[in-house]
Scaffold this motif. Structure first.
Motif, PDB file in Angstrom:
ATOM      1  N   TYR A   8      28.969 -28.867   6.878  1.00 45.35           N
ATOM      2  CA  TYR A   8      29.534 -27.547   7.685  1.00 45.35           C
ATOM      3  C   TYR A   8      30.469 -26.880   6.554  1.00 45.35           C
ATOM      4  CZ  TYR A   8      31.484 -24.117  10.720  1.00 45.35           C
ATOM      5  OH  TYR A   8      31.805 -22.792  11.252  1.00 45.35           O
ATOM      6  N   GLU A  61      20.745 -28.020   7.058  1.00 48.13           N
ATOM      7  CA  GLU A  61      19.511 -27.710   7.337  1.00 48.13           C
ATOM      8  C   GLU A  61      19.490 -26.131   7.030  1.00 48.13           C
ATOM      9  OE1 GLU A  61      18.345 -27.466  11.241  1.00 48.13           O
ATOM     10  OE2 GLU A  61      15.948 -27.890  10.823  1.00 48.13           O
ATOM     11  N   LYS A  62      20.413 -25.291   7.826  1.00 46.28           N
ATOM     12  CA  LYS A  62      20.505 -23.959   7.702  1.00 46.28           C
ATOM     13  C   LYS A  62      20.683 -23.346   6.236  1.00 46.28           C
ATOM     14  CE  LYS A  62      22.157 -19.881  10.174  1.00 46.28           C
ATOM     15  NZ  LYS A  62      23.675 -19.778  10.932  1.00 46.28           N
ATOM     16  N   VAL A 122      20.169 -36.939  15.309  1.00 48.62           N
ATOM     17  CA  VAL A 122      20.100 -36.047  14.188  1.00 48.62           C
ATOM     18  C   VAL A 122      18.661 -35.900  13.771  1.00 48.62           C
ATOM     19  CG1 VAL A 122      20.983 -35.668  11.977  1.00 48.62           C
ATOM     20  CG2 VAL A 122      22.676 -36.304  13.861  1.00 48.62           C
ATOM     21  N   LYS A 166      23.024 -29.739  10.920  1.00 43.72           N
ATOM     22  CA  LYS A 166      22.592 -28.375  11.115  1.00 43.72           C
ATOM     23  C   LYS A 166      22.820 -27.468  10.172  1.00 43.72           C
ATOM     24  CE  LYS A 166      21.688 -29.167  16.277  1.00 43.72           C
ATOM     25  NZ  LYS A 166      20.402 -28.682  16.378  1.00 43.72           N
ATOM     26  N   ARG A 192      28.820 -25.086   3.411  1.00 43.44           N
ATOM     27  CA  ARG A 192      27.599 -24.577   3.670  1.00 43.44           C
ATOM     28  C   ARG A 192      27.364 -23.263   2.511  1.00 43.44           C
ATOM     29  NH1 ARG A 192      31.296 -23.129   7.248  1.00 43.44           N
ATOM     30  NH2 ARG A 192      31.491 -21.286   8.131  1.00 43.44           N
ATOM     31  N   GLU A 241      16.787 -33.573  15.761  1.00 49.07           N
ATOM     32  CA  GLU A 241      17.287 -32.309  15.928  1.00 49.07           C
ATOM     33  C   GLU A 241      17.156 -31.413  14.423  1.00 49.07           C
ATOM     34  OE1 GLU A 241      19.193 -30.222  18.232  1.00 49.07           O
ATOM     35  OE2 GLU A 241      18.406 -31.859  19.558  1.00 49.07           O
ATOM     36  N   ILE A 242      16.967 -31.931  13.227  1.00 49.66           N
ATOM     37  CA  ILE A 242      16.913 -31.198  12.391  1.00 49.66           C
ATOM     38  C   ILE A 242      15.265 -31.412  11.645  1.00 49.66           C
ATOM     39  CG2 ILE A 242      19.177 -31.205  11.627  1.00 49.66           C
ATOM     40  CD1 ILE A 242      18.750 -33.074   9.525  1.00 49.66           C
ATOM     41  N   SER A 243      14.905 -30.439  10.791  1.00 53.11           N
ATOM     42  CA  SER A 243      13.651 -30.127  10.315  1.00 53.11           C
ATOM     43  C   SER A 243      13.481 -31.029   8.643  1.00 53.11           C
ATOM     44  CB  SER A 243      12.868 -29.029  10.309  1.00 53.11           C
ATOM     45  OG  SER A 243      13.676 -28.081   9.298  1.00 53.11           O
ATOM     46  N   THR A 275      16.228 -37.287   7.205  1.00 55.47           N
ATOM     47  CA  THR A 275      17.572 -38.044   7.159  1.00 55.47           C
ATOM     48  C   THR A 275      17.486 -39.202   6.308  1.00 55.47           C
ATOM     49  OG1 THR A 275      16.821 -38.720   9.281  1.00 55.47           O
ATOM     50  CG2 THR A 275      18.388 -36.840   9.322  1.00 55.47           C
ATOM     51  N   LEU A 296      26.601 -33.685  13.901  1.00 52.82           N
ATOM     52  CA  LEU A 296      25.447 -32.656  14.365  1.00 52.82           C
ATOM     53  C   LEU A 296      25.531 -31.293  13.720  1.00 52.82           C
ATOM     54  CD1 LEU A 296      24.574 -33.480  18.028  1.00 52.82           C
ATOM     55  CD2 LEU A 296      22.951 -33.433  16.225  1.00 52.82           C
ATOM     56  N   ARG A 297      26.984 -30.764  13.644  1.00 50.17           N
ATOM     57  CA  ARG A 297      27.415 -29.673  13.052  1.00 50.17           C
ATOM     58  C   ARG A 297      27.044 -29.765  11.611  1.00 50.17           C
ATOM     59  NH1 ARG A 297      32.443 -29.220  14.268  1.00 50.17           N
ATOM     60  NH2 ARG A 297      32.242 -28.064  16.310  1.00 50.17           N
TER      61      ARG A 297
END
Ligand SMILES: Nc1nc(=O)c2c([nH]1)NC[C@@H]1CN(c3ccc(C(=O)N[C@@H](CCC(=O)O)C(=O)O)cc3)CN21
Ligand SMILES: CC(C)C(=O)C(=O)O
Ligand SMILES: [Mg+2]
Length: 285
Positions: A117, A171-172, A191, A168, A120, A194-196, A199, A164-165
């Motif tokens: 995060y 990923e973004k 995790v 994500k 990013r 939750e993400i594409s 990991t 998680l933050r």
């Protein structure tokens, strides 16, 4: 271009587990590539396992560049990934961009940063420049001093939220994968769902898309291995036995044997040449 690209790694999610290992020099990387590893990773753990430091905070860009070059020369198939060392990207984005470029120009196919995060913007810029980025959350060893050592992460609601933050945000921002280090396996599983992007776990259990271990740990060359390591061989013990053997043969005169040296077959020929050489040297005095 090497066979395994960042795109290939993304496509492996949910289909095939990703196998990753660290390597810090040419002969090791050659072995790892021939063994069919997907990702060969120059980790900043080299500060500990190669340079003998107690943590990873003193690793420089110069060290990372030199070791990346050595590994890169050996690898034909695997993706070559290089770690960004402590303070090489946190101070400002431009410095992070420049340092990532140095690792790419030393032969890396992608770079890894700790955190998610908070970085990013850097991740987005690197990806836009064409540099694939792997993130890293859970236990991030570059925060050793703040954590007060290395410990399991993800027990509290706050830590689960932070992990998680990070995942994500990575990923973004366009990262191609995320390392999850020393988290509870349930958190790593969450995790992963939750993400594409893939990991890659280390001490994070089986419910992830791939695994990474440090070269010296899995081969049994390093003493203070983390508790999640599986030792696949005792290469350290083999090295020691071989060296003890060598020492004993030197002391006892068994080495070098007849096949390891060259002597004059005609001793009379040698005697004449030696006498003339000694004579010439005496004349020069
Ligand atoms: N050789 C090596 N292997 C690694 O996997 C590795 C490194 N170095 N250096 C960077 C990080 C640090 N890692 C580590 C290192 C130690 C523990 C460990 O021993 N944890 C102990 C507690 C140690 C303590 O608090 O002093 C434990 O039992 O949980 C965990 C992760 C993983 N990474
Ligand atoms: C433990 C792995 C993920 C790492 O970052 C390293 O080896 O530096
Ligand atoms: Mg690292």
């Amino acid at each position: 271009m090497r066979e395994i690209t960042a795109r290939r790694i993304i496509e492996m999610k949910g289909k095939e587990k990703i196998a990753m290992i660290t390597a810090y020099d040419y002969p090791s990387a050659l072995i790892a590539d021939r063994a069919g590893m997907d990702i060969i990773f120059i980790g900043d753990s080299l500060g500990m396992v190669v340079y003998g430091e107690g943590n990873t905070l003193n690793v420089s860009m110069e060290q990372m560049v030199f070791h990346t070059r050595a590994v890169s020369k050996a690898v034909k198939r695997a993706l070559v990934l290089a770690d960004m060392p402590f303070a090489s990207y946190e101070i400002d984005t431009d410095e992070g961009l420049r340092n990532a470029v140095r690792l790419i120009q030393a032969g890396a196919d992608a770079v890894k940063i700790e955190g998610g995060y908070d970085h990013r913007k850097l991740v987005r810029k690197l990806v836009r420049m064409g540099i694939p980025v792997m993130g890293h959350t859970g236990l991030t060893p570059q925060r050793y001093l703040r954590f007060g050592g290395y410990r399991l992460m993800g027990e509290t609601e706050e830590e689960i939220e932070e992990i998680l933050r990070d995942a994500k945000a990575l990923e973004k921002a366009g990262a191609f994968a995320v390392v999850l280090e020393f988290t509870l396996a349930d958190v790593a599983k969450l995790v992963t769902e939750e993400i594409s992007i893939p990991t890659i776990g280390i001490g994070a259990g089986p419910w992830v898309d791939g695994q990474v271990l440090v070269w010296h740990d899995l081969l049994g060359i390093y003493e203070e291995t983390p508790p999640f390591v599986k030792k696949y061989a005792d290469i350290g013990g083999m090295m020691r036995l071989a060296i003890e053997n060598y020492r004993e043969e030197v002391k006892g005169g068994a080495f070098p044997g007849r096949e390891h040296y060259w002597e004059f077959l005609d001793k009379e020929d040698f005697r004449k040449k030696a006498a003339r050489a000694l004579e010439k040297l005496r004349e020069e005095d």
